[in-house]
Design an enzyme around this catalytic site. Structure first.
Site, short mmCIF file in Angstrom:
data_model
loop_
_atom_site.label_atom_id
_atom_site.label_comp_id
_atom_site.label_asym_id
_atom_site.label_seq_id
_atom_site.Cartn_x
_atom_site.Cartn_y
_atom_site.Cartn_z
CG HIS A 11 -0.21 -0.10 2.41
ND1 HIS A 11 -0.91 0.08 3.73
CD2 HIS A 11 0.71 -0.72 2.88
CE1 HIS A 11 0.10 -0.12 4.42
NE2 HIS A 11 1.04 -0.46 4.09
CG ASP A 147 7.84 -3.29 6.89
OD1 ASP A 147 7.16 -2.27 7.19
OD2 ASP A 147 8.09 -3.64 5.67
N GLY A 178 4.88 -5.77 13.33
CA GLY A 178 4.03 -5.09 12.70
C GLY A 178 2.67 -5.51 12.31
CD GLU A 182 -0.74 -4.57 9.25
OE1 GLU A 182 -1.46 -5.14 8.80
OE2 GLU A 182 0.42 -3.81 8.51
N GLY A 286 7.19 0.75 8.82
CA GLY A 286 5.92 1.42 9.33
C GLY A 286 5.82 1.37 10.98
CG ASP A 314 5.09 -0.53 2.67
OD1 ASP A 314 6.43 -0.76 3.58
OD2 ASP A 314 4.61 -1.73 2.33
NE ARG A 393 3.74 11.55 12.47
CZ ARG A 393 3.07 10.47 12.51
NH1 ARG A 393 2.03 10.59 11.73
NH2 ARG A 393 3.40 9.43 13.27
FE LIG Z 1 7.20 -2.03 4.40
#
Ligand SMILES: [Fe+2]
Length: 549
Positions: A11, A147, A178, A182, A286, A314, A393
């Site tokens: 993404h 990540d 990560g 999630e 991330g 990403d 940001r």
């Molecule tokens: Fe990544």
């Protein structure tokens, strides 16, 4: 050489252009298509490319696709699980690999004239790592990539030394910090792979009540990696269903996840430091957008300095992949001096937009002073200046600005944006004034750390102080950001407070404003008192519909 970096696999599709080692442009596709995160992170969308971002990068540098020496694609399908005949296996993972391996021909379609043989596949976590150690200002550093997942791994620890980059540890899937974060995000009723920052915002409302179980399930190993054993989150608290409000136990789950993440990151950082002895740590991936964990590492970890890539998710792999390929071909790669690598418009172009929209506008002597006046009178200003930010940001280029001395400006901004009331907003402060008000790692130009607000200032800037007494600050260096610096000085002259509230210029569920049309639409659809766009100021009061403060 001329290298176009492309992120497309999961993404946040994005493109970046590096010319002779210098970053010329970088932008996320969502800013052009106005679809947040660009696309769904499913294997079926891997063929979708950041077409518009890539085309803009080329236009910005006056290049055609035929003039590119290389395209750096931030995923290496050779390293990924192979389709083995049936792409439907393992949740269509083979389809992702297949699409990624066809990227050269897809790219040739999207960028006519491109020589498909110039496409290089860069391992996903090497691209993340390069976005940290090459884009950061330090020639040597230890590197952590934290990540969700890459081709087969979720984590990388390495070192950029005099002889180049060396990988010291990786962690194979399914073990992933990560992905666990999630999972918690989804359990708390938010969108996974998108709303992790909302979980981070919930943390200070809870306590780590389930830490023992998380310590059992998530453990580091002696070789610089870790294991994440399956956790049934419903055992701690039922999932938040659509539209339900979260309860105390949900905040406790967020606090537990965060606490264990911090403990594990500290152990990983200590392992890495024991191998390298470096003073500097650079980070991407991330999970490196978790500013609370970053501050914990800065405070408790073994490294003297930490630099985090502002586009740590990403999107940043587009830049990292391009820098990596340029560096591998011998280019002298220069660090990024700013995150303002996206689109910008001249005063004449902005004036034409305002005239087209038939908006009454003025051109004050200094737009910073005029905006400061609105803020001092407790107005909210949409601030559209210079090139847009790369990464999630707003850093004073596409921002909503307000007065921090009124506590209710937090709710007011959340109302303007149409988002949850527990979401914090952040302060901007001049770098040289930051230590007067805040404790924590400095400089902090990209809002990737949290700082403690000094007790004597908490009541003076209540809108930006989180419930735990912290704030996610952006320090403004006048050499880098003279206009924002002037704004902050002008606000202090009028209010006695050297701080402005800064939150991203967008409304809930939409990407940040990028072009003038987005700015006008946002201003037109939300109770914002003034729009400072380039040298121009548009006042809502001049439109005949004053907004109640
Ligand atoms: Fe990544």
């Amino acid at each position: 050489m001329r290298v176009l970096g492309v992120n497309a696999v999961f993404h946040d599709p994005a493109a970046a252009l590096v010319v002779d080692g210098e970053i010329a442009a970088a932008a996320e596709e969502e800013r052009f298509t106005r679809r947040k995160h660009g696309k769904s992170p499913v294997p079926f969308s891997t063929w979708e490319l950041p077409e518009r971002a890539a085309a803009w990068c080329l236009t910005q540098a006056g290049l055609t696709a035929a003039e590119l020496d290389a395209v750096a694609y931030s995923y290496d399908p050779q390293l990924a699980p192979q389709p083995n005949g049936d792409v439907t296996n393992d949740a269509w993972e083979g389809l992702r690999t297949l699409y990624a391996s066809r990227a050269p021909s897809f790219l040739r379609t999207a960028l006519p004239g491109l020589d498909a043989s110039r496409v290089h596949f860069v391992p996903h976590h090497v691209a993340h790592a390069a976005s940290a150690f090459l884009a950061g200002p330090f020639p040597r550093s230890s590197v952590l990539v934290l990540d969700g997942r890459g081709e087969r791994t979720s984590y990388l620890a390495g070192r950029q030394g005099d002889d180049g980059f060396e990988v010291l540890a990786t962690q194979e899937l399914p073990h992933s910090l990560g992905l666990l974060y999630e999972e918690v995000t989804q359990h708390l009723g938010f969108q996974r792979s998108s709303d992790e920052y909302k979980v981070m915002a919930m943390v200070s409302y809870g306590r780590p009540a389930f830490l023992d179980a998380f310590r059992q399930a998530v453990r580091t190993t002696d070789d610089g990696g870790f294991r994440v054993h399956p956790l049934d989150l419903a055992e701690f608290v039922p999932p938040v269903r659509n539209g339900e409000r979260w309860r105390q136990e949900h905040a406790d789950l967020a606090a537990t996840m965060q606490a264990r993440l911090e403990e594990v990151l500290l152990e990983l950082a200590r392992w890495l430091h024991a191998q390298t002895g470096d003073a500097v740590l650079t980070m991407a991936g991330g999970v490196a957008l978790n500013c609370v964990a970053n501050s914990f590492l800065a405070d408790r970890g073994p490294f003297e300095r930490i630099w985090v890539q502002p586009a740590a998710g990403d999107a940043g792999t587009a830049l990292g992949a391009a820098l990596h390929v340029a560096s591998q071909h011998g280019d002298d790669v220069r660090p990024m001096g700013t995150a303002a690598l996206g689109r910008g418009w001249s005063a004449e172009e902005l004036c034409a937009w305002l005239q087209k929209a038939a908006l009454p506008h003025e051109r004050p002597d200094d737009v910073a002073g005029a905006a400061a006046e609105v803020i001092a009178e407790n107005g909210v200003v949409a601030w559209f200046q210079g090139r847009s930010e790369y990464g999630p940001r707003a850093l004073g280029h596409r921002s909503l600005l307000a007065n921090p001395t009124h506590a209710d400006n937090l709710n007011r901004l959340n109302d303007i944006k149409g988002r949850e009331q527990f979401r914090p907003v952040a302060p901007m402060v001049l770098l040289e004034r930051a230590t007067d008000l805040f404790e924590g790692p400095l400089p902090s130009p990209y809002m990737l750390f949290t700082h403690r607000v000094r007790p004597e200032w908490r009541d003076r800037i209540p809108a930006v102080v989180h419930v735990d007494g912290t704030a996610r600050i952006q320090t403004v260096d006048r050499a880098d950001e003279p206009l924002v610096a002037r704004l902050l000085e002008a606000v202090e002259r009028r209010t006695g407070v050297p701080v402005v509230v800064n939150t991203s210029l967008n409304t809930a569920g939409r990407p940040m404003v990028d072009d003038p049309r987005d700015a006008l639409e946002c201003f037109g659809s939300a109770p914002i008192d003034a729009l400072a766009i380039g040298p121009y100021l548009v006042r809502r009061s001049a439109l005949g519909a004053r907004v109640a403060a």
